[in-house]
Design a protein around this motif. Structure first.
Motif: not given
Length: 207
Positions: A96, A101, A105, A112, A168-169, A191, A193
């Motif tokens: 991540e 990435n 994200r 990506r 966003a995360p 976080n 997937d």
């Protein structure tokens, strides 16, 4: 119909890996049109896998999704092999925290692979300096943004509007108006997937 190599990767592992952005959500997706392995005998190729075969398949799913070479993927495991903590979460952090990435994200690229191109072409600044290494590992406190010249390009000019709907995360702090972000924390296992089974990947490399 001819499918490119990204589509073939999804068909090879028998699962959508969302390598082509919006196309993967449409009826044009290869996994909608031909949901079987590529090749003349693709429809009949699926067979029961051994434990090793399943581990290999799960590894390939994740590696393809993040666009990482076999050597890079193996090196990530070597880096976390002797660290304390949950190995699955440590592995997720390695994946991540890649700069390409992070760009993905943040919603600055629809896939990506496109994010990797954006980084490769020198459009991204990290702490005010151009960084064109997709595998660069961001750290807490890093400031990420586009070059000023890039902000005026078609690549970015309509991005601010679409980012208003993007979530966003939590480990990334996104300023949608300015199209810049800060790394606020470490990525968590949550976080990740559910692309592949991480525990099987850990088992694969632990042998």
């Amino acid at each position: 119909m001819i499918f490119d190599t990204k589509c073939k990767k999804c068909r090879r592992v028998g699962e959508k890996l969302f390598l082509k952005g919006e196309r993967c959500f449409s009826q044009r997706c290869a996994m909608v049109k031909r949901p079987y392995a590529p090749g003349v005998h693709g429809k009949n190729r699926r067979s029961r896998l051994s434990e090793y075969g399943r581990q290999l398949l799960e590894k390939q799913k994740i590696r393809y999704a993040y666009g990482i070479s076999e050597e890079q993927f193996k090196n990530y495991f070597k880096e976390i092999a002797h660290q304390k903590g949950n190995r699955e979460e440590l592995f997720v952090r390695q994946l991540e925290k890649r700069l390409d990435n992070v760009v993905f994200r943040l919603g600055w690229a629809k896939s990506r692979s496109l994010a990797r191109q954006i980084v490769n072409h020198g459009h991204i600044l990290v702490n005010g300096k151009k960084l064109d290494i997709p595998s660069y590992q961001v750290v807490k406190g890093d400031m990420i943004k586009f070059k000023e010249k890039t902000k005026k390009s078609p690549l970015v000019k309509d991005l601010a509007e679409s980012l208003k709907k993007h979530k966003a995360p939590r480990w990334l702090s996104l300023n949608a108006g300015k199209i810049e972000a800060e790394i606020k924390d470490e990525p968590k296992l949550e976080n990740f997937d559910k692309i592949g089974e991480l525990n099987m990947v850990i088992e694969y490399y632990s042998k």
